[in-house]
Design a protein around this motif. Structure first.
Motif, PDB file in Angstrom:
ATOM      1  N   LYS A  86       0.824  -1.216   0.000  1.00  0.00           N
ATOM      2  CA  LYS A  86       0.000   0.000   0.000  1.00  0.00           C
ATOM      3  C   LYS A  86       0.854   1.262   0.000  1.00  0.00           C
ATOM      4  O   LYS A  86       0.336   2.349  -0.220  1.00  0.00           O
ATOM      5  N   SER A  87       2.142   1.123   0.211  1.00  0.00           N
ATOM      6  CA  SER A  87       3.048   2.273   0.178  1.00  0.00           C
ATOM      7  C   SER A  87       3.357   2.720  -1.241  1.00  0.00           C
ATOM      8  O   SER A  87       3.914   3.798  -1.434  1.00  0.00           O
ATOM      9  N   VAL A  88       3.035   1.892  -2.223  1.00  0.00           N
ATOM     10  CA  VAL A  88       3.308   2.222  -3.621  1.00  0.00           C
ATOM     11  C   VAL A  88       1.992   2.330  -4.380  1.00  0.00           C
ATOM     12  O   VAL A  88       0.977   1.794  -3.960  1.00  0.00           O
ATOM     13  N   THR A  89       2.029   3.030  -5.500  1.00  0.00           N
ATOM     14  CA  THR A  89       0.857   3.221  -6.343  1.00  0.00           C
ATOM     15  C   THR A  89       1.143   2.655  -7.725  1.00  0.00           C
ATOM     16  O   THR A  89       2.181   2.962  -8.312  1.00  0.00           O
ATOM     17  N   GLU A  90       0.226   1.831  -8.220  1.00  0.00           N
ATOM     18  CA  GLU A  90       0.394   1.293  -9.570  1.00  0.00           C
ATOM     19  C   GLU A  90       0.073   2.389 -10.579  1.00  0.00           C
ATOM     20  O   GLU A  90      -0.932   3.088 -10.464  1.00  0.00           O
ATOM     21  N   LEU A  91       0.947   2.553 -11.575  1.00  0.00           N
ATOM     22  CA  LEU A  91       0.835   3.653 -12.520  1.00  0.00           C
ATOM     23  C   LEU A  91       0.088   3.245 -13.781  1.00  0.00           C
ATOM     24  O   LEU A  91       0.298   2.152 -14.307  1.00  0.00           O
ATOM     25  N   ASN A  92      -0.763   4.155 -14.263  1.00  0.00           N
ATOM     26  CA  ASN A  92      -1.432   4.002 -15.556  1.00  0.00           C
ATOM     27  C   ASN A  92      -0.660   4.857 -16.555  1.00  0.00           C
ATOM     28  O   ASN A  92      -0.816   6.071 -16.586  1.00  0.00           O
ATOM     29  N   LEU A  93       0.181   4.223 -17.349  1.00  0.00           N
ATOM     30  CA  LEU A  93       1.063   4.938 -18.262  1.00  0.00           C
ATOM     31  C   LEU A  93       0.546   4.857 -19.695  1.00  0.00           C
ATOM     32  O   LEU A  93       0.028   3.818 -20.112  1.00  0.00           O
ATOM     33  N   ALA A  94       0.709   5.963 -20.432  1.00  0.00           N
ATOM     34  CA  ALA A  94       0.317   6.003 -21.840  1.00  0.00           C
ATOM     35  C   ALA A  94       1.528   5.658 -22.702  1.00  0.00           C
ATOM     36  O   ALA A  94       2.598   6.248 -22.538  1.00  0.00           O
ATOM     37  N   ASP A  95       1.372   4.700 -23.608  1.00  0.00           N
ATOM     38  CA  ASP A  95       2.472   4.277 -24.475  1.00  0.00           C
ATOM     39  C   ASP A  95       2.804   5.354 -25.496  1.00  0.00           C
ATOM     40  O   ASP A  95       1.929   6.069 -25.972  1.00  0.00           O
ATOM     41  N   ASN A  96       4.079   5.421 -25.834  1.00  0.00           N
ATOM     42  CA  ASN A  96       4.563   6.346 -26.850  1.00  0.00           C
ATOM     43  C   ASN A  96       4.506   5.643 -28.209  1.00  0.00           C
ATOM     44  O   ASN A  96       5.157   4.627 -28.402  1.00  0.00           O
ATOM     45  N   PRO A  97       3.746   6.159 -29.178  1.00  0.00           N
ATOM     46  CA  PRO A  97       3.679   5.492 -30.483  1.00  0.00           C
ATOM     47  C   PRO A  97       4.995   5.561 -31.263  1.00  0.00           C
ATOM     48  O   PRO A  97       5.232   4.733 -32.142  1.00  0.00           O
ATOM     49  N   ALA A  98       5.875   6.508 -30.936  1.00  0.00           N
ATOM     50  CA  ALA A  98       7.149   6.647 -31.651  1.00  0.00           C
ATOM     51  C   ALA A  98       8.229   5.726 -31.102  1.00  0.00           C
ATOM     52  O   ALA A  98       9.292   5.600 -31.696  1.00  0.00           O
ATOM     53  N   TRP A  99       7.970   5.075 -29.973  1.00  0.00           N
ATOM     54  CA  TRP A  99       8.988   4.234 -29.346  1.00  0.00           C
ATOM     55  C   TRP A  99       8.948   2.838 -29.945  1.00  0.00           C
ATOM     56  O   TRP A  99       7.891   2.209 -30.048  1.00  0.00           O
ATOM     57  N   SER A 100      10.110   2.340 -30.360  1.00  0.00           N
ATOM     58  CA  SER A 100      10.181   1.002 -30.965  1.00  0.00           C
ATOM     59  C   SER A 100      11.292   0.186 -30.315  1.00  0.00           C
ATOM     60  O   SER A 100      11.986  -0.550 -30.992  1.00  0.00           O
ATOM     61  N   GLY A 101      11.463   0.302 -29.025  1.00  0.00           N
ATOM     62  CA  GLY A 101      12.590  -0.317 -28.334  1.00  0.00           C
ATOM     63  C   GLY A 101      12.609  -1.824 -28.360  1.00  0.00           C
ATOM     64  O   GLY A 101      13.574  -2.427 -28.792  1.00  0.00           O
ATOM     65  N   ASP A 102      11.561  -2.480 -27.892  1.00  0.00           N
ATOM     66  CA  ASP A 102      11.555  -3.942 -27.796  1.00  0.00           C
ATOM     67  C   ASP A 102      10.939  -4.604 -29.020  1.00  0.00           C
ATOM     68  O   ASP A 102      10.940  -5.823 -29.129  1.00  0.00           O
TER      69      ASP A 102
END
Length: 159
Positions: A86-102
């Motif tokens: 409960k000390s941490v918060t799960e993040l809702n992150l928006a993906d970057n369409p320009a990122w092609s890392g993996d």
């Protein structure tokens, strides 16, 4: 060839002074904070959580840390303020369409742009690469850039 009697060495040429401390590259340090888990030093993968200090963690690394307290001293110092999940918060992150890392196969002949962020601000479109400040709302976990929160002027989630 030198020192054959024709030259007289000066003191600074003979005596070496104290070594200068190595400077840490600030740019590389910021990239490491945004791409790697603070606990496990592995690449960040979903689900990603954040503590009240703003450090990013893989959720499984936090759970393993909480279950096994006999781990490395450096890890204990990095997460000593985390008492429970409960000390941490799960993040809702928006993906970057320009990122092609993996997505692409890495053969060693590809240029990795470390300034291209994996996630972006859904309101303004700034990349999360360490150059801009980001904030997250503790009640829902939505992540916005500080610039977007100044423009919106509310603490309500806009998703």
């Amino acid at each position: 060839m030198g020192c054959d009697g024709g030259t007289i060495p000066k003191r600074h040429e003979l005596v070496k002074g104290p070594r200068k401390a190595e400077k840490v590259d600030k740019n590389a340090e910021l990239v490491a904070q945004w791409y790697y888990c603070t606990l496990s030093q592995e690449k960040l993968c979903r689900p990603i959580v954040a503590c009240e200090l703003g450090r990013l963690y893989n959720k499984d690394a936090v759970i393993e840390f909480l279950l096994d307290k006999s781990s490395d001293k450096a890890l204990v110092e990095a997460a000593s303020h985390i008492r429970s999940i409960k000390s941490v918060t799960e993040l809702n992150l928006a993906d970057n369409p320009a990122w092609s890392g993996d997505k692409e196969s890495i053969k060693g002949d590809k240029y990795d742009d470390i300034q291209c962020g994996r996630f972006i601000c859904p309101v303004v479109g700034l990349e999360m690469n360490g150059r801009h400040r980001f904030c997250f709302l503790r009640n829902c976990g939505c992540v916005f850039s500080e610039r977007a929160l100044k423009e919106i002027k509310t603490e309500v989630c806009h998703r």
